[in-house]
Design an enzyme around this catalytic site. Structure first.
Site, short mmCIF file in Angstrom:
data_model
loop_
_atom_site.label_atom_id
_atom_site.label_comp_id
_atom_site.label_asym_id
_atom_site.label_seq_id
_atom_site.Cartn_x
_atom_site.Cartn_y
_atom_site.Cartn_z
N THR A 95 0.82 -1.22 0.00
CA THR A 95 0.00 0.00 0.00
C THR A 95 0.86 1.27 0.00
OG1 THR A 95 -1.49 1.27 1.43
CG2 THR A 95 -0.12 -0.34 2.52
N ASP A 96 0.26 2.36 -0.47
CA ASP A 96 0.94 3.66 -0.39
C ASP A 96 0.99 4.18 1.04
OD1 ASP A 96 -1.76 4.28 -0.09
OD2 ASP A 96 -1.80 5.86 -1.61
N GLU A 97 0.18 3.57 1.94
CA GLU A 97 0.10 4.11 3.31
C GLU A 97 1.41 3.96 4.07
OE1 GLU A 97 -3.62 3.39 5.34
OE2 GLU A 97 -4.63 3.02 3.44
N TYR A 149 -2.05 -0.56 10.92
CA TYR A 149 -2.13 -1.22 9.61
C TYR A 149 -0.91 -0.89 8.75
CZ TYR A 149 -3.35 -1.66 4.64
OH TYR A 149 -3.31 -1.93 3.29
N LYS A 198 2.19 -3.28 7.34
CA LYS A 198 2.50 -3.46 5.92
C LYS A 198 3.94 -3.01 5.63
CE LYS A 198 0.22 -4.67 2.96
NZ LYS A 198 -0.07 -6.02 2.39
P1 NAD Z 1 -9.34 -7.58 2.09
O1 NAD Z 1 -9.34 -7.31 3.55
O2 NAD Z 1 -10.57 -7.32 1.30
O3 NAD Z 1 -8.95 -9.11 1.82
C1 NAD Z 1 -7.93 -9.77 2.51
C2 NAD Z 1 -8.09 -11.26 2.26
O4 NAD Z 1 -7.01 -11.92 2.94
C3 NAD Z 1 -9.38 -11.84 2.81
O5 NAD Z 1 -9.96 -12.72 1.87
C4 NAD Z 1 -8.95 -12.60 4.06
O6 NAD Z 1 -9.77 -13.72 4.35
C5 NAD Z 1 -7.55 -13.03 3.67
N1 NAD Z 1 -6.67 -13.27 4.84
C6 NAD Z 1 -6.54 -12.49 5.94
N2 NAD Z 1 -5.65 -13.04 6.78
C7 NAD Z 1 -5.20 -14.18 6.18
C8 NAD Z 1 -4.25 -15.17 6.54
N3 NAD Z 1 -3.58 -15.11 7.70
N4 NAD Z 1 -4.03 -16.19 5.69
C9 NAD Z 1 -4.71 -16.27 4.50
N5 NAD Z 1 -5.61 -15.36 4.12
C10 NAD Z 1 -5.85 -14.33 4.95
O7 NAD Z 1 -8.10 -6.76 1.53
P2 NAD Z 1 -7.92 -6.07 0.10
O8 NAD Z 1 -8.49 -4.71 0.15
O9 NAD Z 1 -8.34 -7.02 -0.95
O10 NAD Z 1 -6.34 -5.92 0.07
C11 NAD Z 1 -5.50 -6.94 -0.47
C12 NAD Z 1 -4.06 -6.51 -0.34
O11 NAD Z 1 -3.87 -5.28 -1.04
C13 NAD Z 1 -3.63 -6.25 1.11
O12 NAD Z 1 -2.33 -6.75 1.26
C14 NAD Z 1 -3.66 -4.74 1.24
O13 NAD Z 1 -2.72 -4.30 2.17
C15 NAD Z 1 -3.29 -4.32 -0.17
N6 NAD Z 1 -3.82 -3.02 -0.60
C16 NAD Z 1 -5.15 -2.72 -0.46
C17 NAD Z 1 -5.62 -1.49 -0.92
C18 NAD Z 1 -7.08 -1.13 -0.82
O14 NAD Z 1 -7.46 0.01 -1.14
N7 NAD Z 1 -7.98 -2.03 -0.44
C19 NAD Z 1 -4.74 -0.57 -1.51
C20 NAD Z 1 -3.39 -0.92 -1.64
C21 NAD Z 1 -2.94 -2.15 -1.19
P1 TYD Z 2 -10.91 3.76 3.99
O1 TYD Z 2 -11.83 3.33 2.90
O2 TYD Z 2 -11.06 3.15 5.34
O3 TYD Z 2 -9.42 3.63 3.44
P2 TYD Z 2 -8.01 4.16 4.08
O4 TYD Z 2 -8.22 4.56 5.48
O5 TYD Z 2 -7.16 2.94 3.96
O6 TYD Z 2 -7.58 5.28 3.21
O7 TYD Z 2 -11.10 5.32 4.15
C1 TYD Z 2 -10.91 6.21 3.06
C2 TYD Z 2 -11.01 7.62 3.61
O8 TYD Z 2 -12.37 7.83 4.05
C3 TYD Z 2 -10.15 7.86 4.83
O9 TYD Z 2 -9.64 9.19 4.79
C4 TYD Z 2 -11.11 7.68 5.99
C5 TYD Z 2 -12.43 8.17 5.43
N1 TYD Z 2 -13.64 7.53 5.98
C6 TYD Z 2 -14.70 8.33 6.41
O10 TYD Z 2 -14.66 9.58 6.34
N2 TYD Z 2 -15.82 7.72 6.91
C7 TYD Z 2 -15.92 6.36 7.01
O11 TYD Z 2 -16.97 5.85 7.52
C8 TYD Z 2 -14.84 5.55 6.55
C9 TYD Z 2 -14.89 4.05 6.63
C10 TYD Z 2 -13.72 6.18 6.03
#
Ligand code: NAD
Ligand code: TYD
Length: 352
Positions: free
Chosen positions: A133-135, A159, A163
């Site tokens: 992630t960019d975070e 989180y 990461k």
């Molecule tokens: P998500 O929470 O929707 O899915 C995570 C999946 O991993 C789930 O299916 C869960 O059951 C599985 N999981 C959790 N713990 C596990 C374990 N110990 N063993 C096996 N499986 C396990 O997450 P996502 O949004 O799909 O993100 C996927 C990846 O991308 C993550 O690594 C996250 O850090 C990264 N990422 C997410 C975003 C975003 O905006 N969602 C952006 C950048 C990077």
């Molecule tokens: P989120 O989807 O949780 O992603 P991240 O925190 O990983 O960026 O949140 C996106 C943005 O929206 C973040 O600045 C937090 C804000 N947010 C709200 O304002 N209200 C909400 O109920 C949630 C879940 C997030």
């Protein structure tokens, strides 16, 4: 075969579906623990596809991962498995340390042992792709330049810290053991199959259910949104052509303040499914207590992946968000399946 972890989650699930759309694609072994965020209904379209093997299990399970590698002999691993929600990491960081750090460590160690035993030709093509992630780069001020791959790591939430730690392990396995890794650091994703605890799906569903649309603080925090299909195509590109040991920032060139994202969703819903009283869904917007340590702004400079690998996103925010809202209107059965008791408990805890 490739081994995908976390392939029943939001991005991993989209990746599996996209990958298997190609008739000649290699098969996928999909290892997922099915936490609250994992959902087999996301994989319904490949339920009967013999190229998809689902395995219920933990990336931290040494014996299981070792057995899967031996049995399926994958030529690559794509690691999506993680705890991924910042707000949950604030309430309970332990799971984040366990899966994101210890789990990734275990996966690396099992994969390295497997890779060491491969013959030279297979060893050369093998890849371990870590999805991050960019975070990890921390927070930007309004006028700071976007994150490049050279930005120092400054994670601010449990989180992002977990990461960041996993990224460091991946990097070290390359430098110390010559283990063939690739890392992508991506901005906020949105699109189909997104669990409705994250901003965009939460707002769509709350709007349709006549509930408040919670905006943390003043809603001026900025995120750089990328349509999930574009993230999947970037991962495929990096997996195929990325330089070993490198990291690539992936982003949508779509910086938006949260309040503007929410207003855009409201106006799309106003057109597609107007409220019975004829008023705008924006009436439901409600400003709530801010997230502790809320990062002000994320923005990705995705020039490296464009320059070196020719990848750029296909969707604009306008096109992607319309598709996304339409998807949630068209998929009530998937929504019913995920809006379970544990989901309702979470909403109660977070927004009471
Ligand atoms: P998500 O929470 O929707 O899915 C995570 C999946 O991993 C789930 O299916 C869960 O059951 C599985 N999981 C959790 N713990 C596990 C374990 N110990 N063993 C096996 N499986 C396990 O997450 P996502 O949004 O799909 O993100 C996927 C990846 O991308 C993550 O690594 C996250 O850090 C990264 N990422 C997410 C975003 C975003 O905006 N969602 C952006 C950048 C990077
Ligand atoms: P989120 O989807 O949780 O992603 P991240 O925190 O990983 O960026 O949140 C996106 C943005 O929206 C973040 O600045 C937090 C804000 N947010 C709200 O304002 N209200 C909400 O109920 C949630 C879940 C997030």
């Amino acid at each position: 075969m490739i081994l995908v972890t976390g392939g029943a989650g939001f991005i991993g699930g989209n990746f599996v579906l996209d990958w298997l759309k190609e008739p000649k694609a290699e098969g996928i072994v999909n290892l997922d623990k099915l936490t609250y965020a994992g959902n087999l209904a996301t994989l319904d379209l490949v339920r009967n596809d013999p190229r998809h093997v689902f395995v219920l299990g933990d990336i931290g399970d040494h014996a299981l991962v070792t057995r899967l590698l031996k049995q399926h002999q994958p030529r690559a691993i794509v690691n999506f498995a993680a705890e991924s929600h910042v707000d949950r990491s604030i309430h309970g960081p332990a799971e984040f340390v366990q899966t994101n750090i210890v789990g990734t460590f275990n996966l690396l160690e099992c994969a390295r042992a497997y890779w060491n035993e491969l013959d030279e030709s297979k060893k050369t093509v093998f890849r371990f792709h870590h999805v991050s992630t960019d975070e990890v780069y921390g927070s930007l001020s309004a006028n700071d330049p976007a994150f490049t791959e050279a930005n120092p790591y400054e994670p601010n939430s449990p989180y992002s810290a977990s990461k960041a730690a996993s990224d460091h392990l991946v990097r070290a396995w390359f430098h110390t053991y010559g283990f063939p890794v690739l890392t992508t650091n991506c901005s906020n994703n949105y699109g189909p199959y997104h669990f409705p605890e994250k901003l965009i799906p939460l707002v769509i569903l709350n709007a349709l259910n006549s509930k408040p649309l919670p905006i943390y603080g003043n809603g001026q925090q900025v995120r750089d949104w990328l349509y999930v299909g574009d993230h999947c195509s970037a991962i495929r590109e990096v997996l195929a052509k990325g330089k070993l040991g490198e990291t690539y920032n992936i982003g949508g060139w779509n910086e938006k303040a949260n309040i503007d994202v929410v207003k855009t969703i409201c106006s799309i819903l106003d057109q597609l499914k107007p409220r019975a009283d004829g008023k705008s869904y924006a009436k439901q917007i409600s400003f709530v207590t801010d997230r502790p340590g809320h990062d002000r702004r994320y923005a990705i400079d995705a020039n490296k992946v464009k320059r070196d690998l020719g990848w750029k996103p296909k969707e604009t925010f306008d096109s992607g968000i319309k598709k996304t809202v339409q998807w949630y209107l068209d998929n009530p059965i998937w929504i019913e399946g995920v809006v379970s008791g544990s989901y309702r408990d979470w909403l109660q805890k977070q927004y009471r």
